[in-house]
Design a protein around this motif. Sequence first.
Motif, PDB file in Angstrom:
ATOM      1  N   LEU A  86       0.835  -1.202   0.000  1.00  0.00           N
ATOM      2  CA  LEU A  86       0.000   0.000   0.000  1.00  0.00           C
ATOM      3  C   LEU A  86       0.869   1.250   0.000  1.00  0.00           C
ATOM      4  CD1 LEU A  86      -2.837  -0.898   2.514  1.00  0.00           C
ATOM      5  CD2 LEU A  86      -3.201  -0.001   0.204  1.00  0.00           C
ATOM      6  N   ILE A  87       0.403   2.244  -0.707  1.00  0.00           N
ATOM      7  CA  ILE A  87       1.057   3.547  -0.690  1.00  0.00           C
ATOM      8  C   ILE A  87       0.840   4.178   0.688  1.00  0.00           C
ATOM      9  CG2 ILE A  87      -0.934   4.910  -1.476  1.00  0.00           C
ATOM     10  CD1 ILE A  87       1.076   6.289  -3.443  1.00  0.00           C
ATOM     11  N   PRO A  88       1.780   5.007   1.189  1.00  0.00           N
ATOM     12  CA  PRO A  88       1.504   5.709   2.440  1.00  0.00           C
ATOM     13  C   PRO A  88       0.159   6.427   2.383  1.00  0.00           C
ATOM     14  CG  PRO A  88       3.802   5.998   1.850  1.00  0.00           C
ATOM     15  CD  PRO A  88       3.140   5.283   0.688  1.00  0.00           C
ATOM     16  N   LYS A  89      -0.567   6.368   3.485  1.00  0.00           N
ATOM     17  CA  LYS A  89      -1.924   6.915   3.616  1.00  0.00           C
ATOM     18  C   LYS A  89      -2.961   6.049   2.889  1.00  0.00           C
ATOM     19  CE  LYS A  89      -0.653  10.803   5.730  1.00  0.00           C
ATOM     20  NZ  LYS A  89      -1.128  11.258   7.059  1.00  0.00           N
ATOM     21  N   GLY A  90      -2.513   4.863   2.415  1.00  0.00           N
ATOM     22  CA  GLY A  90      -3.431   3.974   1.728  1.00  0.00           C
ATOM     23  C   GLY A  90      -4.429   3.332   2.675  1.00  0.00           C
ATOM     24  N   ARG A  91      -5.313   2.532   2.109  1.00  0.00           N
ATOM     25  CA  ARG A  91      -6.427   1.979   2.888  1.00  0.00           C
ATOM     26  C   ARG A  91      -6.519   0.468   2.653  1.00  0.00           C
ATOM     27  NH1 ARG A  91     -12.197   4.955   3.039  1.00  0.00           N
ATOM     28  NH2 ARG A  91     -10.755   6.521   3.796  1.00  0.00           N
ATOM     29  N   LEU A  92      -6.581  -0.275   3.743  1.00  0.00           N
ATOM     30  CA  LEU A  92      -6.747  -1.724   3.696  1.00  0.00           C
ATOM     31  C   LEU A  92      -8.124  -2.065   4.259  1.00  0.00           C
ATOM     32  CD1 LEU A  92      -4.135  -4.374   4.919  1.00  0.00           C
ATOM     33  CD2 LEU A  92      -6.572  -4.758   4.984  1.00  0.00           C
ATOM     34  N   ILE A  93      -8.930  -2.757   3.469  1.00  0.00           N
ATOM     35  CA  ILE A  93     -10.247  -3.197   3.905  1.00  0.00           C
ATOM     36  C   ILE A  93     -10.179  -4.705   4.110  1.00  0.00           C
ATOM     37  CG2 ILE A  93     -12.718  -3.256   3.389  1.00  0.00           C
ATOM     38  CD1 ILE A  93     -11.522  -0.425   3.693  1.00  0.00           C
TER      39      ILE A  93
END
Length: 344
Positions: free
Chosen positions: A254-261
């Motif tokens: 994930l890119i920094p500030k990304g989101r994992l659901i």
Amino acid sequence: MKSYVIHGPKDLRIDEKEERSLASDEVRLGLAYGGICGSDMHYYQDGKVGHSIVKDPMVLGHELAAVVLEVGQGVSGVSVGDRVAINPALPCGTCAMCRQGEVNVCFNMQYLGSAAKRPHSQGAFEERPVVKAHQCVILPVDADLKLAALAEPYAISLHAANLGDVAGKRVLVTGGGTIGTLAAVAALDQGASDVYVSDVHAAALERVKKLADVRTLDARNVEERVVSGELEFFDVVLEASGATQAFNTAVKVLIPKGRLIQIGFLAPEALDMNSILTKELTIRGAYRFLNEFEKAVESVLSKPELVEAVSATYDFGVTDEAFESSLDKQKHLKVMIRQEAYAS
């Protein structure tokens, strides 16, 4: 009336149950198709799903399409002969979460075929299950009932895509099972710019490519390819495998500030939490669905190609063979049970 009843790990029986009369707000159904869900498979294999443990005999099943056979005296809007998809969720409507509109995390949720509470919520893998009338979504008279039985897993996938705010984003879906495949479809529907699906099984990836316009990746080298610069970092990961390694890979790619659901239930193993801190990632669970069920019914009926997700059907009454087939992810995506009398 015959019912699929789980008594414990690998102890699934066809039990005979007495039919009851309808309450004024209930309908009796003829089960046409019932999809064997990941949770059904866990109950069958392990006797539990996460913290939900089978402590008493419980009827399985919550993915279904059916024909209405009888309606309670107070029912309106649903008629005998209607073809319906069933929303398996019954939130209480009065707890703090329901009052906030967050009904999918209702404190008193009753969900078909769930051992989350005791007494357990009985499921709908029965010859003639009974549900509340408001759980029925009326289908067109010519609707494909097999396709309609995919609405519940699609609703779960759509909810996850909505939580991921995937529009215009670069998305990775980890896990090419039913939920992962439908999550990829939902992400595309919600306007994701690029969707990739990863899995360790080549057969699973081949099935995904037949159902959705996605790119596929071998899950074993995704992190290496991103870190090396061969692949770009992802904005959103929809984690549908429930594998610890997939979670750990997700936080790395994930890119920094990304989101994992997180959609799949994770085993209690070591998770890489440090990357969450150093990247300021947002990690959010996706549990069932909120108000997406009717949209899911509309979506699956508009995509006749999704019927190919159903890789096998078994006649009602087949137990271990159907559930063992479901566990074989090399061969199968979605396995369903069918009652021929109502399936046509």
